[in-house]
Design an enzyme around this catalytic site. Structure first.
Site, PDB file in Angstrom:
ATOM      1  N   GLU A  48      10.462  78.079  45.981  1.00 23.37           N
ATOM      2  CA  GLU A  48      11.443  77.807  46.863  1.00 23.37           C
ATOM      3  C   GLU A  48      10.891  77.637  48.334  1.00 23.37           C
ATOM      4  O   GLU A  48      10.047  78.439  48.858  1.00 23.37           O
ATOM      5  CB  GLU A  48      12.669  78.948  46.751  1.00 23.37           C
ATOM      6  CG  GLU A  48      13.918  78.705  48.148  1.00 23.37           C
ATOM      7  CD  GLU A  48      14.900  79.747  48.183  1.00 23.37           C
ATOM      8  OE1 GLU A  48      15.519  79.861  48.951  1.00 23.37           O
ATOM      9  OE2 GLU A  48      14.771  80.773  47.333  1.00 23.37           O
ATOM     10  N   HIS A  49      11.482  76.955  49.306  1.00 18.05           N
ATOM     11  CA  HIS A  49      11.110  76.950  50.741  1.00 18.05           C
ATOM     12  C   HIS A  49      11.896  77.976  51.333  1.00 18.05           C
ATOM     13  O   HIS A  49      12.939  77.803  51.845  1.00 18.05           O
ATOM     14  CB  HIS A  49      11.516  75.487  51.340  1.00 18.05           C
ATOM     15  CG  HIS A  49      10.788  74.003  51.094  1.00 18.05           C
ATOM     16  ND1 HIS A  49       9.237  74.250  51.388  1.00 18.05           N
ATOM     17  CD2 HIS A  49      10.954  73.163  50.560  1.00 18.05           C
ATOM     18  CE1 HIS A  49       8.934  72.915  50.973  1.00 18.05           C
ATOM     19  NE2 HIS A  49      10.049  72.314  50.496  1.00 18.05           N
ATOM     20  N   ILE A  50      11.100  79.113  51.592  1.00 19.01           N
ATOM     21  CA  ILE A  50      11.608  80.167  52.200  1.00 19.01           C
ATOM     22  C   ILE A  50      10.466  81.222  52.834  1.00 19.01           C
ATOM     23  O   ILE A  50       9.448  81.245  52.399  1.00 19.01           O
ATOM     24  CB  ILE A  50      12.370  81.021  50.937  1.00 19.01           C
ATOM     25  CG1 ILE A  50      12.974  82.214  51.807  1.00 19.01           C
ATOM     26  CG2 ILE A  50      11.429  81.370  49.882  1.00 19.01           C
ATOM     27  CD1 ILE A  50      13.846  83.239  50.849  1.00 19.01           C
ATOM     28  N   ARG A  80       7.170  78.224  48.900  1.00 17.35           N
ATOM     29  CA  ARG A  80       6.311  77.077  49.357  1.00 17.35           C
ATOM     30  C   ARG A  80       6.411  76.729  51.046  1.00 17.35           C
ATOM     31  O   ARG A  80       7.686  76.606  51.216  1.00 17.35           O
ATOM     32  CB  ARG A  80       6.614  75.803  48.545  1.00 17.35           C
ATOM     33  CG  ARG A  80       7.901  75.509  48.495  1.00 17.35           C
ATOM     34  CD  ARG A  80       8.224  74.364  47.720  1.00 17.35           C
ATOM     35  NE  ARG A  80       9.453  73.529  47.606  1.00 17.35           N
ATOM     36  CZ  ARG A  80       9.747  72.659  46.979  1.00 17.35           C
ATOM     37  NH1 ARG A  80       8.954  71.487  46.834  1.00 17.35           N
ATOM     38  NH2 ARG A  80      11.037  72.261  47.016  1.00 17.35           N
TER      39      ARG A  80
END
Length: 534
Positions: A317-319, A256
């Protein structure tokens, strides 16, 4: 109209009259058997040597035990036809008398002024051409084959369907003397002269004596339509646009991007997990630290973790984008969201100052130093106008005075050094390549219905029932993490910073256009059959 006018002039020479349909140029819809029988009898009762012209679908004279006439018709490039119709019905000399005649209200100026390319890219129903869809009742006559297929609604109306095409071909082969086109004027006139001489002898001579320069029903107001829009409509194919089939494992990986509405997607995931027994939401990624750039060891660890998840798992996940091929690992099903770049950074500015975010931060780290009150009360308009470093979005910069997640493309570009410079054309190009190759869907809450429809159809394993879940849990989904205290931002301020996001906007529009193309290519009839449409 051009052919009718030619026939009228030829009729004066060859002693025949042209009778037009009784609808003053209107189009007869799908006819009931009794209606079809009536019009066939009327045509069959005409004297030999008559010519009859009507906007009506193919009529089967043999089926009604009536003598067959000499059938002719014309065809045109299908996309050029619908573009022509789009502007034709918006011409004042068409809609004004037509609406006055039927005592209808004059159209909304927005409807008249919307250009065709805007209509297509925005996904409006009138410019959405869905294969096998039934009659849309938008009056655009997109089904050229319908005029050759006939009046069987079930068989002839599915748009761009194989069955209506085959029936139309059969009727042309069996019943039509000539089907011509003004795209090949000389050939059409020559064939009409040779094959239907009673009516078209000397047609070429008559046409080039002046009729060719007086094009009937032409619309000089129709603007130039970009070739990319025309090509897009001609080449849409849902299978080619769906990367889900290229995934090696049935694991949904939502890497995300920040401030695109990912919390709303998380809420939808939670609803889908409850709705579908074979789905599992893996929540560990919600608590991992976010890195702007990972080294190879970190990337491998993250990729291995995702690759080891059980099939049917949704992971968020923020990745940044991970290259699973780099580590010879099976590739998951990639999805993400995008948002207007300027609205994103404004959202982040206020989110960083929100009670919600700070309550979470200080709950995790009670001893963390608190920022001064002036920072929390900072005015975004003044921050931009005053040159405050926090609100200066300088192209090609590597380091930021304050973390602001202004690089939306970074989540799609990856961890390469070339991905870091802000608003970099190189980073954006790399991000586009990854989206085109690896992402099943990149949606946007700015186009909720389009996004949910595409997710449902392109990734049914994970998103079946998504629209239903969205409606059932709408309040939770739309209000999760929403900042209701965001103050007014002056349009001039937005314009000031928008100039520094040129390449980021290029990426944003690329993703939106890709989403619209996926939506246009869908078979909505199939969705209706499975009960997934509201």
């Amino acid at each position: 109209m051009q052919l009718i006018e030619l026939m009228r002039q030829l009729g004066k020479v060859h002693n025949y009259d042209v009778e037009k349909d009784p609808q003053n140029g209107g189009v007869l819809p799908i006819l009931e058997p009794a209606e079809e029988s009536d019009i066939i009898e009327n045509i069959a009762s005409l004297e030999d040597g008559s010519a009859f012209a009507s906007h009506v679908n193919f009529l089967n004279f043999t089926k009604h035990d009536q003598p067959r006439p000499i059938y002719i018709n014309m065809v045109r490039d299908p996309v050029e036809r619908v573009i022509s119709w789009y502007y034709y019905i918006r011409a004042p000399w068409v809609f004004v008398p037509g609406r006055r005649r039927n005592n209808r209200e004059m159209p909304n100026p927005k409807w008249v002024n919307t250009e065709f390319d805007q209509c297509v890219l925005s996904g409006e129903k009138v410019c959405t051409y869905i294969e096998n869809s039934l009659l849309e009742h938008v009056g655009d006559h997109r089904r050229q084959t319908l005029f050759f297929c006939g009046h069987n609604e079930a068989k002839c109306t599915p748009f761009n369907g194989r069955l209506p095409l085959q029936i139309a071909k059969m009727n042309v082969e069996r019943e039509y003397s000539v089907v011509g086109t003004w795209e090949h004027t000389n050939e059409t006139l020559a064939v009409l002269e040779a094959y239907v001489p009673r009516y078209f002898a000397d047609a070429s001579k008559m046409y080039y004596s002046g009729l060719h320069s007086d094009v009937q029903n032409s619309n000089p107001m129709k603007p130039h339509i970009p070739q990319n829009i025309i090509d897009m409509l001609k080449n849409l194919n849902a299978n080619r646009l769906n990367n889900t089939k290229d995934a090696d494992i049935e694991v949904l990986f939502f890497n995300r991007a920040a401030k695109v509405g990912s919390e709303s997607m998380l809420e939808l995931f939670m609803a889908l997990e409850q709705y579908n027994d074979d789905l599992t939401l893996e929540r560990s990624g919600l608590h991992t630290k976010t890195y702007r750039q990972m080294d190879k060891k970190q990337r491998r660890q993250s990729a291995e973790y995702v690759a080891d998840l059980e099939e049917g798992t949704m992971y968020i996940e923020h990745i940044n984008w991970l290259d699973f091929d780099e580590f010879d690992l099976p590739k998951p099903i990639y999805i993400n969201l995008v948002r207007d770049p300027v609205e994103r950074v404004i959202s982040w500015f206020f989110y960083a100052r929100s009670s919600y975010k700070n309550a979470i931060e200080y709950r995790k780290k009670p001893d963390q130093k608190i920022r001064p009150e002036s920072w929390y009360k900072k005015n975004f308009n003044e921050c931009v106008r005053s040159g405050d470093p926090e609100c200066q979005y300088v192209p090609h910069t590597f380091k930021d005075p304050v973390a602001n997640f202004k690089r939306q493309s970074l989540f799609y570009c990856g961890h390469h050094d070339d991905c870091i410079p802000f608003n970099s054309p190189t980073a954006v190009q790399m991000a586009k390549e990854h989206v085109e190759r690896d992402y099943a869907v990149v949606g946007s809450w700015e186009d909720t219905n389009v996004t949910l429809t595409v997710l449902e159809r392109y990734i049914p394993r994970f998103f079946r029932g998504a629209k239903l879940m969205y409606e059932m849990h709408n309040n939770k989904i739309t209000n999760r993490n929403k900042n209701k205290r965001k103050p007014y931002i002056e349009p001039e301020v937005k314009d000031m910073i928008r100039k520094n996001f040129t390449n980021e906007y290029d990426f944003y529009y690329f993703c939106k256009q890709r989403l619209y193309k996926q939506y246009l290519a869908l078979n909505l009839k199939e969705l209706e059959k499975h009960g997934l449409l509201n």
